[in-house]
Design an enzyme around this catalytic site. Structure first.
Site, PDB file in Angstrom:
ATOM      1  N   GLY A 152     -60.792  -1.555  52.577  1.00  0.00           N
ATOM      2  CA  GLY A 152     -60.326  -1.521  53.314  1.00  0.00           C
ATOM      3  C   GLY A 152     -61.422  -1.514  54.539  1.00  0.00           C
ATOM      4  O   GLY A 152     -62.206  -1.793  54.988  1.00  0.00           O
ATOM      5  N   ILE A 153     -60.611  -0.875  56.069  1.00  0.00           N
ATOM      6  CA  ILE A 153     -61.426  -0.796  56.761  1.00  0.00           C
ATOM      7  C   ILE A 153     -62.228   0.000  57.042  1.00  0.00           C
ATOM      8  O   ILE A 153     -63.007   0.012  57.381  1.00  0.00           O
ATOM      9  CB  ILE A 153     -59.976  -0.800  57.960  1.00  0.00           C
ATOM     10  CG1 ILE A 153     -59.893   0.597  58.266  1.00  0.00           C
ATOM     11  CG2 ILE A 153     -59.149  -1.606  57.860  1.00  0.00           C
ATOM     12  CD1 ILE A 153     -58.600   1.459  58.714  1.00  0.00           C
ATOM     13  N   GLY A 154     -62.248   0.315  55.836  1.00  0.00           N
ATOM     14  CA  GLY A 154     -63.504   1.553  55.660  1.00  0.00           C
ATOM     15  C   GLY A 154     -64.583   1.059  54.880  1.00  0.00           C
ATOM     16  O   GLY A 154     -65.587   1.231  55.990  1.00  0.00           O
ATOM     17  N   SER A 174     -52.074   5.807  62.765  1.00  0.00           N
ATOM     18  CA  SER A 174     -51.401   5.262  62.214  1.00  0.00           C
ATOM     19  C   SER A 174     -50.027   4.923  63.121  1.00  0.00           C
ATOM     20  O   SER A 174     -50.006   6.401  63.954  1.00  0.00           O
ATOM     21  CB  SER A 174     -50.657   5.593  61.350  1.00  0.00           C
ATOM     22  OG  SER A 174     -49.564   4.202  60.555  1.00  0.00           O
ATOM     23  N   TYR A 210     -45.807  11.642  54.914  1.00  0.00           N
ATOM     24  CA  TYR A 210     -46.797  10.821  55.486  1.00  0.00           C
ATOM     25  C   TYR A 210     -47.336  10.336  56.976  1.00  0.00           C
ATOM     26  O   TYR A 210     -47.802  11.142  58.095  1.00  0.00           O
ATOM     27  CB  TYR A 210     -46.561   9.065  55.238  1.00  0.00           C
ATOM     28  CG  TYR A 210     -48.072   8.390  55.598  1.00  0.00           C
ATOM     29  CD1 TYR A 210     -48.821   7.820  55.747  1.00  0.00           C
ATOM     30  CD2 TYR A 210     -47.451   7.355  56.788  1.00  0.00           C
ATOM     31  CE1 TYR A 210     -50.073   7.440  56.266  1.00  0.00           C
ATOM     32  CE2 TYR A 210     -48.519   6.454  57.442  1.00  0.00           C
ATOM     33  CZ  TYR A 210     -49.959   6.277  56.834  1.00  0.00           C
ATOM     34  OH  TYR A 210     -50.747   5.456  57.841  1.00  0.00           O
ATOM     35  N   GLY A 225     -63.909   6.709  52.714  1.00  0.00           N
ATOM     36  CA  GLY A 225     -63.010   6.528  52.114  1.00  0.00           C
ATOM     37  C   GLY A 225     -63.405   5.081  52.163  1.00  0.00           C
ATOM     38  O   GLY A 225     -63.161   3.835  52.898  1.00  0.00           O
ATOM     39  N   ASN A 236     -65.259   2.695  50.267  1.00  0.00           N
ATOM     40  CA  ASN A 236     -65.095   1.776  49.116  1.00  0.00           C
ATOM     41  C   ASN A 236     -64.124   0.776  49.135  1.00  0.00           C
ATOM     42  O   ASN A 236     -64.765  -0.594  48.830  1.00  0.00           O
ATOM     43  CB  ASN A 236     -65.148   2.245  47.928  1.00  0.00           C
ATOM     44  CG  ASN A 236     -63.641   3.294  47.969  1.00  0.00           C
ATOM     45  OD1 ASN A 236     -63.430   3.581  47.830  1.00  0.00           O
ATOM     46  ND2 ASN A 236     -62.930   2.228  47.536  1.00  0.00           N
TER      47      ASN A 236
END
Length: 304
Positions: free
Chosen positions: A28-30, A141, A168, A24, A26
Site C-alpha cells: 500500500g501507501i507505506g 484518515s 476505527y 507497515g 510492505n
C-alpha cells in the site's frame, strides 16, 4: 480552505544521508512511501510484522533499504525494535494500520485497531524520540470524523458492544490528537523535531478488506474504492508531503480535491473533536498508563 499544492514525488529533495523508518511498508501507501524515499537517497528501514513480505517489497526498491521486524500489536516487539536502533533517525513515518476487523485483542489486551493504530505508534514514537532528529509523521484518515466522542473510560471496548467502524474512527481520531499533543510537548522542550499528520483520501489499498470479515462492508468498500479511489502512488503523496515539505508542526495533509478524496496534496482541516487540546492531553495520559511508555524529553531549565 488551504491552497492545493503542485507537490509530486519529483518535488522531494535529495534525502541522501537520512535514515527513515516507515511502519507497515510492505504494501500500500507505506510501500510507496518507502520506495520513493529510498529512491531519493534515504536509508529506509521497513518496519513490518511479516519480514518475508517486507523483504519481497524491499527487493522491488532501488536505494538502501533494510527490513526489520515490528509488530505494533505487541509492546514487547515495539520495545525490542526500539532497543535495536542505536543510530539517529531523521524521520519516523507511522503508517501501519488495520481497519474494521472483528473484535480482536492485541498481545497486551487492547482492541486491535486502537492498540495498533494509536497505542502501538504512541509507544514506538516515544521510545524513539531520544534518537529522532527531524519529523514524526502519523497517518490518520477522514474516518477520524466518524466518532462524536472519544470514550476514554472504555477505549478498548470492554464494556460496550463492539462497533468496528466506530472503533476505527476513534483510532484515527486518536492519531490526530496524538500529533497535536506531541507537537505541543516537542515545542515546550525546545526540540527541533516536529509532528505532522496525513491521510491518503480514498486510496486503492488492501487495508479495508485484509482484516475484516464483514462481507457487506467489504463489498461496499470495494465498490467505492473501485469508482473513486486513487492509486497507491497518489495516495502516498500526502504522507510524503507531510514528511518532506516545509510545513509547520501539527500540519495535517490530505488530497486537495473534492471531499479530500483524491487530488494533489494540501493542508486540510480536521474535526472539532480533533482540535480539542484538553482531550488530547487526557488521551496522552491514558496512553501512557496503558502502554507504560512516557514522553522522554524534558523542558529545558531557564536561567533565574
Amino acid at each position: 480552505m488551504f491552497p492545493v499544492t503542485t507537490f509530486a514525488a519529483s518535488s522531494i529533495p535529495p534525502m541522501t544521508g537520512r535514515t527513515i523508518v516507515v511502519t507497515g511498508s510492505n504494501s500500500g501507501i507505506g510501500r510507496v512511501t518507502a520506495r520513493t524515499l529510498a529512491a531519493k537517497g534515504a536509508r529506509v528501514l521497513l518496519a513490518v510484522r511479516d519480514v518475508g513480505k517486507g523483504r519481497s517489497a524491499a527487493a522491488t526498491m532501488t536505494g538502501e533499504t533494510e527490513v526489520r521486524h515490528l509488530d505494533l500489536a505487541d509492546l514487547t516487539s515495539i520495545r525490542a525494535f526500539a532497543a535495536g536502533l542505536d543510530e539517529p533517525v531523521d524521520i519516523l513515518v507511522n503508517n501501519a494500520g488495520v481497519m474494521v476487523p472483528p473484535l480482536v485483542r492485541t498481545a497486551d489486551g487492547f482492541e486491535l485497531q486502537f492498540g495498533t493504530n494509536h497505542l502501538g505508534h504512541f509507544a514506538l514514537t516515544n521510545l524513539l524520540l531520544p534518537r529522532l532528529t527531524g519529523r514524526v509523521v502519523t497517518v490518520s484518515s477522514n474516518g477520524h470524523r466518524i466518532p462524536r466522542t472519544l470514550d476514554l473510560d472504555d477505549l478498548n471496548w470492554e464494556r460496550k458492544p463492539y462497533r468496528a467502524l466506530q472503533a476505527y474512527g476513534q483510532s484515527k481520531l486518536a492519531n490526530l490528537l496524538f500529533t497535536a499533543e506531541l507537537q505541543r510537548r516537542l515545542a515546550d522542550t525546545g526540540s527541533p523535531v516536529i509532528a505532522t499528520a496525513a491521510h491518503p483520501g480514498i486510496a486503492s489499498t488492501n487495508l479495508g478488506h485484509a482484516h475484516n470479515e464483514d462481507r457487506r462492508w467489504t463489498r461496499l468498500l470495494l465498490s467505492l474504492t473501485g469508482r473513486l479511489a486513487q492509486s497507491d502512488e497518489d495516495g502516498a503523496l500526502p504522507t510524503l508531503y507531510a514528511a518532506t515539505a516545509d510545513i509547520p508542526g501539527n500540519s495535517y495533509a490530505g488530497p486537495g480535491g473534492f471531499q479530500e478524496g483524491r487530488g494533489a496534496p494540501a493542508l486540510v482541516g480536521r474535526s472539532g473533536l480533533a482540535q480539542d487540546d484538553g482531550l488530547a492531553r487526557r488521551l496522552w495520559a491514558v496512553s501512557e498508563e496503558l502502554t507504560g511508555v512516557t514522553f522522554p524529553l524534558r523542558t529545558p531549565r531557564t536561567s533565574p
